[in-house]
Design an enzyme around this catalytic site. Structure first.
Site, PDB file in Angstrom:
ATOM      1  N   GLU A 259       0.813  -1.220   0.000  1.00 54.59           N
ATOM      2  CA  GLU A 259       0.000   0.000   0.000  1.00 54.59           C
ATOM      3  C   GLU A 259       0.844   1.267   0.000  1.00 54.59           C
ATOM      4  O   GLU A 259       0.407   2.302  -0.486  1.00 54.59           O
ATOM      5  CB  GLU A 259      -0.945   0.028   1.217  1.00 54.59           C
ATOM      6  CG  GLU A 259      -2.106  -0.948   1.126  1.00 54.59           C
ATOM      7  CD  GLU A 259      -1.763  -2.319   1.702  1.00 54.59           C
ATOM      8  OE1 GLU A 259      -0.569  -2.539   2.026  1.00 54.59           O
ATOM      9  OE2 GLU A 259      -2.672  -3.146   1.837  1.00 54.59           O
TER      10      GLU A 259
ATOM     11  N   PHE B  11     -11.318  -7.467  14.011  1.00 56.28           N
ATOM     12  CA  PHE B  11     -10.273  -7.924  13.103  1.00 56.28           C
ATOM     13  C   PHE B  11      -9.940  -6.824  12.090  1.00 56.28           C
ATOM     14  O   PHE B  11     -10.822  -6.277  11.439  1.00 56.28           O
ATOM     15  CB  PHE B  11     -10.746  -9.182  12.360  1.00 56.28           C
ATOM     16  CG  PHE B  11      -9.722  -9.723  11.384  1.00 56.28           C
ATOM     17  CD1 PHE B  11      -9.994  -9.757  10.028  1.00 56.28           C
ATOM     18  CD2 PHE B  11      -8.493 -10.184  11.828  1.00 56.28           C
ATOM     19  CE1 PHE B  11      -9.070 -10.247   9.110  1.00 56.28           C
ATOM     20  CE2 PHE B  11      -7.543 -10.675  10.930  1.00 56.28           C
ATOM     21  CZ  PHE B  11      -7.837 -10.702   9.571  1.00 56.28           C
ATOM     22  N   GLN B  12      -8.708  -6.496  11.969  1.00 53.59           N
ATOM     23  CA  GLN B  12      -8.212  -5.465  11.065  1.00 53.59           C
ATOM     24  C   GLN B  12      -8.855  -4.097  11.293  1.00 53.59           C
ATOM     25  O   GLN B  12      -9.018  -3.310  10.364  1.00 53.59           O
ATOM     26  CB  GLN B  12      -8.367  -5.901   9.596  1.00 53.59           C
ATOM     27  CG  GLN B  12      -7.476  -7.078   9.275  1.00 53.59           C
ATOM     28  CD  GLN B  12      -7.311  -7.334   7.787  1.00 53.59           C
ATOM     29  OE1 GLN B  12      -8.216  -7.079   7.002  1.00 53.59           O
ATOM     30  NE2 GLN B  12      -6.137  -7.821   7.418  1.00 53.59           N
TER      31      GLN B  12
ATOM     32  N   LYS C 225     -17.596  -0.828   6.349  1.00 55.00           N
ATOM     33  CA  LYS C 225     -18.077  -1.858   5.429  1.00 55.00           C
ATOM     34  C   LYS C 225     -19.596  -1.770   5.262  1.00 55.00           C
ATOM     35  O   LYS C 225     -20.110  -1.935   4.152  1.00 55.00           O
ATOM     36  CB  LYS C 225     -17.675  -3.232   5.960  1.00 55.00           C
ATOM     37  CG  LYS C 225     -17.773  -4.327   4.927  1.00 55.00           C
ATOM     38  CD  LYS C 225     -17.000  -5.576   5.344  1.00 55.00           C
ATOM     39  CE  LYS C 225     -17.063  -6.608   4.220  1.00 55.00           C
ATOM     40  NZ  LYS C 225     -16.374  -7.863   4.570  1.00 55.00           N
TER      41      LYS C 225
ATOM     42  N   MET D 263      24.293   9.148   1.596  1.00 51.38           N
ATOM     43  CA  MET D 263      24.207  10.403   2.347  1.00 51.38           C
ATOM     44  C   MET D 263      24.566  10.160   3.806  1.00 51.38           C
ATOM     45  O   MET D 263      25.229  10.981   4.443  1.00 51.38           O
ATOM     46  CB  MET D 263      22.800  10.993   2.208  1.00 51.38           C
ATOM     47  CG  MET D 263      22.672  12.403   2.738  1.00 51.38           C
ATOM     48  SD  MET D 263      23.804  13.569   1.977  1.00 51.38           S
ATOM     49  CE  MET D 263      22.791  14.197   0.649  1.00 51.38           C
TER      50      MET D 263
END
Lengths: 590, 205
Positions: A59, A121-122, A171, A495
């Site tokens: 993502e 969940f999630q 949802k 760097m």
């Protein structure tokens, strides 16, 4: 809004369908995302809508792609993820967009509103997590919320100082139905920031400061590109013959080949730019925020210069640098209002007042070129600066420079790109400035290419940053797009190594990094590639990549311990630059 | 220096968090914050007292306005606004038999400070006081110096409202300039900082 007052034929749709229909209404043609449980209803509805979805591999890739898309096109980028880990994987990219003021809308699925707050969940409180890194965020718990929230999100993302906005859709909101009326969901009229303030008294003061100045410099930042004021800035600079320095994100906003162009200023800006600023008597800051990378030590910044600041965000005024006049508003509008006022303010100056000043700066440039790595023989070494300059030369010779976009990662190569790839066109550089996010280049390039398919897009990344998001190579193949990838490979986090050399007594703690064979890695993804170890191979391989039929990766094995110069140490003044050590290049390989 | 801001914000969940999060990001300590309803259903009113350098006020106001939920931000000083807070103070005061004089003394103190006694219990007494912060602190100081044991203090934090009829800056577009030394006793006088403050006026030569 359960009934449409304005449209009796408004259809009844699910929240998921409304999501896509609203995006279509807002002009979205491409989105970048990754499905999951809480966003599944939305993905199911996607097939009914003319939106191109790019499936990513992480993502973070999705949000960087939306970012690159926005930078290259000026449109609002859109990224989609599921709840929980999908949403948290967006956080780095959202922060990247926030610090660089990129217009973006991120849509995340969320667990059903009935179980919110139960550690389902999630489930994650993504709106709480992204509070400090979004302009605003929304939670849609009913289908009726979806259209108005998304429309308002787009308005917020692109208004005033642009930035990312997140919309969290539960949802059950996706599954419920309601009447959808795109027009009725229009957000309330945008309220501009109440402290915008560019009145004629301030303009008069600015004009009088300009008339009294013989050594002015324009500091042009990202704002000139976002305000689409490149032409106004150029006209202004030419009319008053004022040299123009840019920030990293302003590169391309003012053509590098223009006689008044100075190049990038700041921590790794060229010496003449920084010296000019320190010796100026007037700074005109257009769409820039006096970031610490740009100013060096604030106490000694441009000590003899008056400062005029044209800026759309009032909270940036006097934040770092105290200015004499602030014109708070849209840059394009302010310049257009000011231009005739300057002409009215008095007869045009017959004498070319800044001529001596410009000649002084030209002399500074001449002095510096002796040390410039570009002018030095390479003695058989392959220098990143030469590689990048060659990519530039090749594009220029092929007449493709105006149609080339470079996406860089973060580190030494990023600074060499700013110094040696001379951007002529606006929106031709895609780079993470404010947050400095490694792993940005590859996904951002993909987003840029999707936005501008007719342009040549190059990734220029170091071996460290490239590894962070390398899995998006598969996205390139799945999307069948042509991206040229240049990995500047020195076996170090360059760097970090440079700072360890300068400030930590060469204690290279965890900066040497082992990488895979990137050509083999690309091949495993289905992308051809080549190794380049010598200067003579650079141009032909670059041409081969650019003119080939598919994406191509070039692994450039460059000098291991090389430094970006000039460099300003933390706490040092803008003119206290550390210069390249010696006209003859010395490295650990000699 | 303490700044007092009155912010009119959307009356929606999460607004308090956004404001608090902003002050945390700016690394500014909030001395007190009260929030409550207004005369309009969709608007909440917050009074925020924060500790910040004198020249930070412009940046705080500008940053508050950047939040989408903010409708209006006003900064008030003591002369141009009525500022009050409410405190409940529980003081130990033994049974009447053993320390009748101390109870009586407390009643007298309450009267002087115009505090009310809202609870009388065998061993304690609760005072309610509404007034400026300095008056409340004054009462507490006198109680302590008189040897009383303060058991609990609960304070609401400052609440403020501009004097005069232009109490709500949401009714805006007043435009007219006000003078710095205008008498605060004139109810129709516009407060000196009615205009958007122009910091740059300070360093006009």
């Amino acid at each position: 809004m359960t009934k449409s007052k304005t449209n009796p034929n408004a259809p009844t749709l699910t929240g998921a369908e409304i999501l896509w229909a609203t995006l279509v209404g807002e002009g979205v043609t491409d989105v970048f995302g990754y499905p999951g449980g809480a966003i599944l209803p939305a993905y199911d509805a996607l097939r009914k809508f003319p939106i191109h979805h790019v499936l990513v591999r992480h993502e973070q890739g999705a949000v960087h792609m939306a970012d690159g898309y926005a930078r290259a096109s000026g449109k609002v980028g859109v990224a989609i993820a599921t709840s929980g880990p999908g949403a948290t994987n967006l956080v780095t990219g959202i922060a990247t967009a926030m610090l660089d003021s990129i217009p973006m809308v991120c849509i995340t699925g969320q667990v059903s509103s009935k179980v919110l707050g139960t550690d389902a969940f999630q489930e994650i409180d993504i709106t709480g997590i992204t509070l400090p890194i979004t302009k605003h965020n929304f939670v849609a718990t009913r289908a009726e919320d979806v259209a108005p929230m998304i429309r308002e999100a787009f308005q917020i993302a692109r208004s005033g100082r642009p930035g990312p906005v997140l919309v969290d859709i539960t949802k059950d909101a996706q599954q419920a139905t309601c009447v959808f009326d795109f027009e009725a969901a229009v957000p309330p009229e945008y309220r501009p920031h109440p402290m915008l303030h560019a009145e004629s008294a301030d303009m008069a003061k600015a004009i009088s400061l300009m008339r009294g100045s013989k050594r002015p410099v324009i500091l042009a930042g990202h704002g000139i590109i976002q305000a689409e004021a490149e032409a106004e800035v150029q006209a202004f600079a030419e009319r008053h013959k004022i040299p123009v320095a840019t920030t990293l994100l302003g590169l391309g906003g003012f053509p590098a080949s223009h006689p008044l162009a100075l190049g990038m200023m700041g921590m790794h800006g060229e010496s003449w730019v920084n010296n000019a600023i320190q010796q100026s008597d007037l700074l005109l800051a257009f769409g820039m925020r006096f970031d610490d990378r740009v100013t060096g030590n604030l106490a000694t910044y441009a000590p003899n210069a008056k400062k005029i600041h044209i800026e759309i965000d009032p909270s940036e005024i006097n934040k770092n640098v105290k200015v004499d006049v602030a014109l708070i508003g849209d840059l394009k509008q302010v310049l257009n209002t000011m231009a005739p006022l300057i002409d009215q303010a008095g007869e045009p100056r017959q004498v070319d007042v800044t001529k001596e000043w410009r000649e002084e700066i030209r002399a500074m440039k001449g002095d510096a070129s002796v040390r410039d790595i570009i002018n030095l023989p390479d003695n058989g070494h392959l220098y990143a600066a030469h590689v990048i300059n060659d990519i530039w030369q090749e594009a220029k010779a092929a007449g493709r420079l105006e149609n080339t976009i470079i996406a860089t990662d973060v580190g030494q190569h990023q600074m060499w790109e700013a110094q040696y790839f001379r951007h002529e066109a606006t929106r031709s550089l895609v780079t993470s400035g404010g947050l400095g996010t490694m792993g940005f280049a590859l996904p951002a390039a993909i987003g840029a290419k999707i936005a501008c398919p007719e342009k040549d897009v190059w990734v220029i990344a170091g071996d460290g940053g490239f590894q962070m998001t390398a899995s998006e190579l598969s996205t390139i193949v799945q999307e069948d797009i042509h991206i040229n990838i240049a990995v500047i490979n020195n076996g170090f986090l360059g760097m970090v190594r440079q700072w360890q050399e300068a400030f930590y007594d060469k204690n290279y703690a965890c900066s040497p990094i082992l990488s895979p064979d990137f050509v083999k890695l690309a091949d495993a993804h289905g992308i051809p590639g080549a190794h380049v170890t010598e200067r003579s191979q650079v141009l032909p391989t670059v041409t081969k990549a650019r003119t080939g039929a598919s994406a191509f990766l070039i692994n450039f094995s460059v000098e291991k311990e090389d430094g970006v110069y000039p460099m300003i140490a933390p706490g040092a003044a803008l003119h206290e630059m550390v210069r390249r050590p010696n006209p003859l290049i010395e490295t650990s390989e000699d | 220096m303490l700044h007092t801001f009155i912010a009119l914000v959307d009356n929606k969940p999460g607004v308090l968090t956004r404001i608090a999060s902003l002050f945390r990001r700016l690394n500014i300590n909030i001395a007190s914050l009260t929030v409550g309803e207004t005369e309009r259903e969709e608007v909440s009113r917050m009074t925020i007292v924060c500790d910040a350098p004198e020249n930070a006020a412009h940046r705080i106001r500008a940053s508050l306005y950047k939040l989408e939920i903010t409708r209006d931000v006003d900064e008030v000083g003591r002369s141009e606004a009525v500022i009050r807070e409410l405190a409940l103070i529980k003081v130990e005061a033994g049974p009447p038999a053993s320390s009748s004089s101390s109870r009586t003394h407390l009643f007298e103190l309450a009267e002087v400070f115009r505090a009310r006694i809202v609870d009388l219990a065998p061993e304690s007494l609760m005072l309610e006081m509404t007034g400026s912060a300095s008056k409340i602190e004054g009462l507490i100081q006198v109680l302590v110096e008189s040897g009383y044991k303060i058991l609990e203090v609960s304070r609401t934090g400052r609440m403020a409202m501009r004097r005069g009829k232009h109490t709500s800056r949401v009714m805006k577009a007043l435009g007219s300039k006000a003078h710095e030394d205008e008498s605060p006793l004139d109810p129709d006088a516009l407060p000196p900082s009615e205009r958007i403050p122009n910091q740059f006026a300070e360093h006009d030569a």
